[in-house]
Write a protein that holds these residues in place. Structure first.
Motif, PDB file in Angstrom:
ATOM      1  N   GLN A   1       0.823  -1.205   0.000  1.00 23.52           N
ATOM      2  CA  GLN A   1       0.000   0.000   0.000  1.00 23.52           C
ATOM      3  C   GLN A   1       0.860   1.259   0.000  1.00 23.52           C
ATOM      4  N   ALA A   2       1.932   1.262   0.789  1.00 21.35           N
ATOM      5  CA  ALA A   2       2.808   2.431   0.867  1.00 21.35           C
ATOM      6  C   ALA A   2       3.493   2.705  -0.470  1.00 21.35           C
ATOM      7  N   CYS A   3       3.791   1.644  -1.220  1.00 18.37           N
ATOM      8  CA  CYS A   3       4.462   1.782  -2.521  1.00 18.37           C
ATOM      9  C   CYS A   3       3.476   1.816  -3.680  1.00 18.37           C
ATOM     10  N   ASN A   4       2.189   1.946  -3.366  1.00 19.84           N
ATOM     11  CA  ASN A   4       1.128   2.030  -4.390  1.00 19.84           C
ATOM     12  C   ASN A   4       1.112   0.810  -5.310  1.00 19.84           C
ATOM     13  N   VAL A   5       1.348  -0.359  -4.720  1.00 26.71           N
ATOM     14  CA  VAL A   5       1.271  -1.616  -5.469  1.00 26.71           C
ATOM     15  C   VAL A   5      -0.102  -2.236  -5.213  1.00 26.71           C
ATOM     16  N   ASP A   6      -0.909  -2.329  -6.271  1.00 28.43           N
ATOM     17  CA  ASP A   6      -2.248  -2.906  -6.139  1.00 28.43           C
ATOM     18  C   ASP A   6      -2.175  -4.418  -6.366  1.00 28.43           C
ATOM     19  N   LEU A   7      -2.485  -5.171  -5.326  1.00 26.09           N
ATOM     20  CA  LEU A   7      -2.452  -6.627  -5.416  1.00 26.09           C
ATOM     21  C   LEU A   7      -3.837  -7.163  -5.725  1.00 26.09           C
ATOM     22  N   THR A   8      -3.888  -8.122  -6.640  1.00 24.34           N
ATOM     23  CA  THR A   8      -5.145  -8.787  -6.921  1.00 24.34           C
ATOM     24  C   THR A   8      -5.440  -9.807  -5.827  1.00 24.34           C
ATOM     25  N   LEU A   9      -6.665 -10.325  -5.814  1.00 23.68           N
ATOM     26  CA  LEU A   9      -7.013 -11.352  -4.833  1.00 23.68           C
ATOM     27  C   LEU A   9      -6.114 -12.566  -4.989  1.00 23.68           C
ATOM     28  N   GLY A  10      -5.819 -12.926  -6.231  1.00 23.05           N
ATOM     29  CA  GLY A  10      -4.954 -14.071  -6.481  1.00 23.05           C
ATOM     30  C   GLY A  10      -3.550 -13.851  -5.930  1.00 23.05           C
ATOM     31  N   GLN A  11      -3.030 -12.621  -6.088  1.00 22.99           N
ATOM     32  CA  GLN A  11      -1.697 -12.323  -5.565  1.00 22.99           C
ATOM     33  C   GLN A  11      -1.678 -12.342  -4.040  1.00 22.99           C
ATOM     34  N   GLU A  12      -2.763 -11.869  -3.432  1.00 30.95           N
ATOM     35  CA  GLU A  12      -2.831 -11.886  -1.972  1.00 30.95           C
ATOM     36  C   GLU A  12      -2.914 -13.316  -1.448  1.00 30.95           C
ATOM     37  N   LEU A  13      -3.663 -14.164  -2.161  1.00 34.45           N
ATOM     38  CA  LEU A  13      -3.734 -15.568  -1.755  1.00 34.45           C
ATOM     39  C   LEU A  13      -2.390 -16.265  -1.947  1.00 34.45           C
ATOM     40  N   LEU A  14      -1.667 -15.881  -3.011  1.00 34.13           N
ATOM     41  CA  LEU A  14      -0.325 -16.423  -3.222  1.00 34.13           C
ATOM     42  C   LEU A  14       0.591 -15.988  -2.088  1.00 34.13           C
ATOM     43  N   LEU A  15       0.461 -14.732  -1.700  1.00 32.16           N
ATOM     44  CA  LEU A  15       1.246 -14.206  -0.586  1.00 32.16           C
ATOM     45  C   LEU A  15       0.969 -15.002   0.683  1.00 32.16           C
ATOM     46  N   LEU A  16      -0.297 -15.298   0.927  1.00 32.06           N
ATOM     47  CA  LEU A  16      -0.680 -16.061   2.117  1.00 32.06           C
ATOM     48  C   LEU A  16      -0.095 -17.467   2.067  1.00 32.06           C
ATOM     49  N   GLY A  17      -0.182 -18.111   0.896  1.00 35.80           N
ATOM     50  CA  GLY A  17       0.340 -19.470   0.765  1.00 35.80           C
ATOM     51  C   GLY A  17       1.841 -19.543   0.971  1.00 35.80           C
ATOM     52  N   VAL A  18       2.558 -18.583   0.393  1.00 33.92           N
ATOM     53  CA  VAL A  18       4.010 -18.539   0.562  1.00 33.92           C
ATOM     54  C   VAL A  18       4.374 -18.277   2.018  1.00 33.92           C
ATOM     55  N   ALA A  19       3.615 -17.391   2.663  1.00 37.15           N
ATOM     56  CA  ALA A  19       3.872 -17.072   4.067  1.00 37.15           C
ATOM     57  C   ALA A  19       3.684 -18.297   4.955  1.00 37.15           C
ATOM     58  N   MET A  20       2.700 -19.146   4.615  1.00 39.44           N
ATOM     59  CA  MET A  20       2.474 -20.372   5.381  1.00 39.44           C
ATOM     60  C   MET A  20       3.714 -21.261   5.348  1.00 39.44           C
ATOM     61  N   LEU A  21       4.341 -21.370   4.179  1.00 40.53           N
ATOM     62  CA  LEU A  21       5.505 -22.236   4.038  1.00 40.53           C
ATOM     63  C   LEU A  21       6.753 -21.589   4.628  1.00 40.53           C
ATOM     64  N   SER A  22       6.966 -20.308   4.319  1.00 40.83           N
ATOM     65  CA  SER A  22       8.192 -19.652   4.771  1.00 40.83           C
ATOM     66  C   SER A  22       8.229 -19.487   6.282  1.00 40.83           C
ATOM     67  N   SER A  23       7.048 -19.381   6.907  1.00 44.98           N
ATOM     68  CA  SER A  23       7.030 -19.244   8.366  1.00 44.98           C
ATOM     69  C   SER A  23       7.532 -20.515   9.040  1.00 44.98           C
ATOM     70  N   LYS A  24       7.335 -21.657   8.388  1.00 43.99           N
ATOM     71  CA  LYS A  24       7.860 -22.911   8.936  1.00 43.99           C
ATOM     72  C   LYS A  24       9.343 -23.048   8.624  1.00 43.99           C
ATOM     73  N   GLY A  25       9.760 -22.576   7.454  1.00 45.14           N
ATOM     74  CA  GLY A  25      11.155 -22.688   7.059  1.00 45.14           C
ATOM     75  C   GLY A  25      12.086 -21.845   7.890  1.00 45.14           C
ATOM     76  N   ALA A  26      11.565 -20.733   8.454  1.00 46.22           N
ATOM     77  CA  ALA A  26      12.418 -19.842   9.248  1.00 46.22           C
ATOM     78  C   ALA A  26      12.293 -20.099  10.731  1.00 46.22           C
ATOM     79  N   ALA A  27      11.590 -21.165  11.106  1.00 52.09           N
ATOM     80  CA  ALA A  27      11.391 -21.454  12.522  1.00 52.09           C
ATOM     81  C   ALA A  27      12.720 -21.635  13.221  1.00 52.09           C
TER      82      ALA A  27
END
Length: 446
Positions: free
Chosen positions: A329-355
């Protein structure tokens, strides 16, 4: 390894200033004042906080190993161990995902970064280069291999929580399979546990000093003024985490027969310690002891809580999606619903990888953004100045989430003494005698 609930009560009420939470709270206030009025002196006090956290981390591995080995060997049936682990991981997956979704919804609703109109080209990628480098080095395969220690004892030496879990589970299972001939070893483990918990109680006397040094450094180095420009993000994150704890975890607690507010009050000394040190690990030994004293089975708590410290990071997950969308939002990047869901999916995996990685929240965010190119990784420089202030909230939310998980899984297993839990949380009965004191020292009969 901890005393039974019928341990004799301490004679007479303790003066209020003997209570651990009072000492830590006073230390936090004093540290904040020193950091604000004497910034250079506040920064110089950083070694006090670092030293205390190192002291606590010194005993975390033995506490987890001894508690878990004793608990698993006491279960006798190996199917019980697998069932507890499966239920715990299922719980972690559900609520970690829910935390990510909550962060996503709040970011879209409040839009804390809207209107900042930051040009990504003007940001300094070098400011977050180290975090991005660590994020690239942290992969799921590497994480899985890192769970296996080099030797049977190296996990205890290095203090890697997941490696300690692996070794403790294997040793506990082996003792259970050997049976009666291994009883002397189990007795030795129980006796050693008493010594380690006594040692931990001694170390906890330094908690106010550690909290004082850590908070003085934070305020002295970053200054309360750094909160002004990004106050909207910080306030949004704190309010979101508060609502998650009170509404989501509160509902879970109510469904399982206890009050989230009373649990927080029971753990207030540990929560203040987490607040002062920005480290939920600082209170891990106390959490294990206090949940067991409140009626949770030793084996269940010993397995669920340490595992949750790597897989059940509710506060970190809320932060990840909220911060990622703030940058967009600060950088005026408009994310589509699909991109936000991709972001969520990646976050699910990366949060386990950085444990288990130090600074996991910021590093995991870097890992997520590096895989989702729509949001510039350099945008993390926008929140670098206030990340330290948000780390306290991440740690507090993670800590409460794991406390709830320990009680819930214990109840699912039928290994929760409901009457004892109720009496403890309502400050009735012997189990509640140490609720407002330094719990480890008191539990050892001091």
């Amino acid at each position: 390894m901890t005393p039974d609930a019928d341990q004799p009560a301490i004679a007479g009420p303790r003066p209020f200033y003997h209570h651990l939470y009072v000492q830590v709270l006073a230390a936090i206030v004093a540290g904040a004042l020193v950091g604000h009025f004497y910034p250079a002196a506040g920064e110089a006090l950083k070694p006090l906080g670092d030293a205390f956290i190192k002291l606590v981390k010194m005993v975390i591995a033995p506490v987890i190993f001894l508690t878990l080995v004793s608990g698993i060997a006491g279960m006798r049936e190996l199917r019980t161990v697998g069932r507890v682990a499966a239920k715990a991981l299922g719980y972690f997956l559900l609520f970690s995902t829910l935390a990510l979704v909550v962060g996503l919804i709040v970011a879209n609703t409040v839009q804390p970064g809207a209107g900042m109109n930051i040009d990504p080209a003007t940001l300094d990628p070098g400011a977050v280069a180290d975090y991005a480098h660590q994020a690239h080095e942290t992969t799921l395969v590497g994480f899985a291999l890192a769970m296996i220690p080099d030797t049977l004892v190296s996990a205890l030496i290095q203090g890697n929580i997941l490696q300690v879990l692996v070794v403790a589970i294997l040793v506990g299972i082996s003792i259970s399979l050997v049976g009666e001939p291994a009883q002397p070893v189990l007795d030795l483990i129980d006796r050693t546990g008493k010594i380690v918990f006594r040692l931990t109680g001694i170390l906890m006397r330094a908690a106010p000093v550690g909290a004082f040094g850590a908070i003085a450094f934070t305020v002295g180095k970053y200054g309360a003024g750094s909160l002004v420009n990004l106050g909207g993000l910080v306030a949004t994150f704190y309010l979101t985490s508060l609502l998650f704890v009170l509404v989501v975890l509160g509902a879970v607690a109510r469904l399982h027969g206890f009050s989230i507010i009373r649990l927080i009050l029971y753990l207030k000394a540990e929560l203040l310690l987490v607040l002062g040190t920005s480290s939920s690990e600082a209170a891990l030994p106390n959490l294990i002891v206090k949940l067991e004293a409140a009626g949770c089975d030793r084996g269940v708590v010993g397995l669920v809580v340490p595992t949750g410290y790597s897989f059940n990071l509710d506060g970190t997950n809320i932060y990840m999606t909220l911060a990622a969308l703030f940058i967009a939002q600060a950088c005026n990047v408009d994310l589509t619903l699909g991109q936000e869901l991709l972001l969520l999916g990646v976050a699910m995996l990366s949060s386990k990888g950085a444990a288990g990685v130090t600074g996991a929240g910021f590093i995991t965010l870097a890992a997520t953004l590096s895989i989702v190119p729509s949001v510039p990784v350099a945008g993390m420089a926008l929140i670098l100045g206030v990340d330290r202030f948000m780390s306290e909230c991440r740690s507090l939310t993670n800590f409460i989430g794991n406390a709830v998980a320990g009680i819930v899984v214990a109840r699912w297993e039928g290994k929760l003494d409901r009457a004892r839990l109720d009496a403890t949380l309502h400050h009735r009965g012997p189990a509640a005698r140490f609720a407002d004191t330094a719990p480890l020292t008191t539990m050892q009969g001091e």
